[in-house]
Write a protein that holds these residues in place. Structure first.
Motif, short mmCIF file in Angstrom:
data_model
loop_
_atom_site.label_atom_id
_atom_site.label_comp_id
_atom_site.label_asym_id
_atom_site.label_seq_id
_atom_site.Cartn_x
_atom_site.Cartn_y
_atom_site.Cartn_z
N GLY A 169 0.77 -1.24 0.00
CA GLY A 169 0.00 0.00 0.00
C GLY A 169 0.80 1.29 0.00
N ASP A 170 2.11 1.21 0.04
CA ASP A 170 2.93 2.43 0.02
C ASP A 170 2.89 3.05 -1.37
OD1 ASP A 170 4.80 4.44 0.15
OD2 ASP A 170 6.49 3.15 0.66
N ARG A 171 2.30 4.22 -1.45
CA ARG A 171 2.23 4.94 -2.72
C ARG A 171 2.99 6.26 -2.65
NH1 ARG A 171 0.50 0.46 -3.37
NH2 ARG A 171 -1.33 -0.14 -4.54
N SER A 172 3.74 6.47 -1.55
CA SER A 172 4.44 7.74 -1.39
C SER A 172 5.94 7.64 -1.64
CB SER A 172 4.20 8.30 0.02
OG SER A 172 4.72 7.40 0.99
N SER A 173 6.50 6.44 -1.64
CA SER A 173 7.95 6.28 -1.86
C SER A 173 8.26 6.45 -3.33
CB SER A 173 8.43 4.91 -1.39
OG SER A 173 8.28 4.80 0.00
N ARG A 174 9.39 7.07 -3.59
CA ARG A 174 9.83 7.29 -4.96
C ARG A 174 11.31 6.94 -5.08
NH1 ARG A 174 5.11 7.61 -5.26
NH2 ARG A 174 3.84 9.33 -5.97
N LEU A 175 11.66 6.34 -6.19
CA LEU A 175 13.05 6.06 -6.53
C LEU A 175 13.28 6.67 -7.91
CD1 LEU A 175 15.75 4.64 -5.88
CD2 LEU A 175 14.84 2.64 -7.08
N LEU A 176 14.09 7.73 -7.95
CA LEU A 176 14.38 8.37 -9.22
C LEU A 176 15.48 7.60 -9.93
CD1 LEU A 176 14.49 12.12 -8.15
CD2 LEU A 176 12.61 10.88 -9.21
N GLY A 177 15.27 7.32 -11.17
CA GLY A 177 16.28 6.62 -11.93
C GLY A 177 16.36 7.14 -13.34
N ASP A 178 17.59 7.36 -13.79
CA ASP A 178 17.87 7.72 -15.17
C ASP A 178 17.29 9.07 -15.58
OD1 ASP A 178 17.88 6.14 -18.39
OD2 ASP A 178 19.53 6.85 -17.16
N SER A 179 17.11 9.97 -14.61
CA SER A 179 16.75 11.34 -14.97
C SER A 179 17.99 12.20 -14.78
CB SER A 179 15.61 11.84 -14.09
OG SER A 179 16.08 12.04 -12.77
N GLY A 180 17.98 13.39 -15.31
CA GLY A 180 19.15 14.25 -15.21
C GLY A 180 19.58 14.47 -13.76
N TYR A 181 18.63 14.77 -12.88
CA TYR A 181 18.98 15.03 -11.48
C TYR A 181 19.53 13.78 -10.82
CZ TYR A 181 18.70 16.07 -6.56
OH TYR A 181 19.00 16.22 -5.24
N ALA A 182 18.87 12.64 -11.01
CA ALA A 182 19.33 11.40 -10.38
C ALA A 182 20.72 11.04 -10.86
CB ALA A 182 18.34 10.27 -10.64
N ARG A 183 20.96 11.18 -12.16
CA ARG A 183 22.30 10.87 -12.68
C ARG A 183 23.33 11.81 -12.06
NH1 ARG A 183 20.00 10.33 -17.78
NH2 ARG A 183 20.82 12.36 -18.35
N ASN A 184 22.98 13.06 -11.89
CA ASN A 184 23.91 14.03 -11.32
C ASN A 184 24.33 13.63 -9.92
OD1 ASN A 184 24.40 16.47 -9.52
ND2 ASN A 184 24.65 17.36 -11.57
N ILE A 185 23.38 13.33 -9.07
CA ILE A 185 23.71 13.02 -7.67
C ILE A 185 24.44 11.69 -7.55
CG2 ILE A 185 21.48 11.98 -7.06
CD1 ILE A 185 23.57 14.25 -4.77
N ILE A 186 24.03 10.68 -8.31
CA ILE A 186 24.70 9.38 -8.19
C ILE A 186 26.11 9.46 -8.80
CG2 ILE A 186 23.84 8.28 -10.32
CD1 ILE A 186 24.31 6.58 -6.88
#
Length: 148
Positions: free
Chosen positions: A46-63
């Motif tokens: 039922g968790d609909r609030s967690s997010r995992l960003l992947g392969d976007s400009g911001y996510a690539r920048n931080i990783i």
């Protein structure tokens, strides 16, 4: 070695999986990862609030910044580790754990920092700035080394 890392916006590594050879495709590593299973289970519960960003400009920048700091702190990660795969996994995991400890205690890596140098000084070793932190770092290092 193909390593999957997940970090947060503060460059804390939240998950690492370095069990697979370099020829393994990223999607394979993700599909068999504990992180994927965790997010699927949370979603099914039922968790609909967690997010995992992947392969976007911001996510690539931080990783990419996180990996850059990790590799500059632990230069052994910049080259091939000539050990058995199980040992390589342990090395990568320990480097990630030590990176997180450094982030937690706000120990920034500065390549120009005044490091103690000698012929026996290993390039992957760094000194913490205060004596209390040095003692704690040595204790943690020794504990990790003894577990290997």
């Amino acid at each position: 070695m193909n390593a999957m890392l997940i970090c947060d916006s503060n460059m804390i590594i939240r998950a690492v999986d370095s069990r697979y050879p370099g020829a393994s495709h990223d999607s394979f590593v993700w599909n068999v990862s504990n992180a994927r299973q965790y997010f699927l289970q949370e979603y099914e519960n039922g968790d609909r609030s967690s997010r995992l960003l992947g392969d976007s400009g911001y996510a690539r920048n931080i990783i990419e910044r996180t990996i850059g700091v990790l590799k500059s702190r632990f230069r052994c990660l910049q080259r091939t580790l000539h050990y058995q795969p199980k040992k390589v996994v342990k090395i990568v995991n320990v480097c990630c754990a030590l990176h997180n400890i450094c982030r937690q205690y706000n120990v920034e890596w500065n390549e120009n920092a005044n490091l103690t140098t000698s012929e026996n000084f290993h390039e992957d070793t760094f000194m913490l700035q205060t004596s209390n932190m040095q003692n704690e770092g040595r204790r943690i290092r020794d504990e990790i080394a003894n577990s290997l």
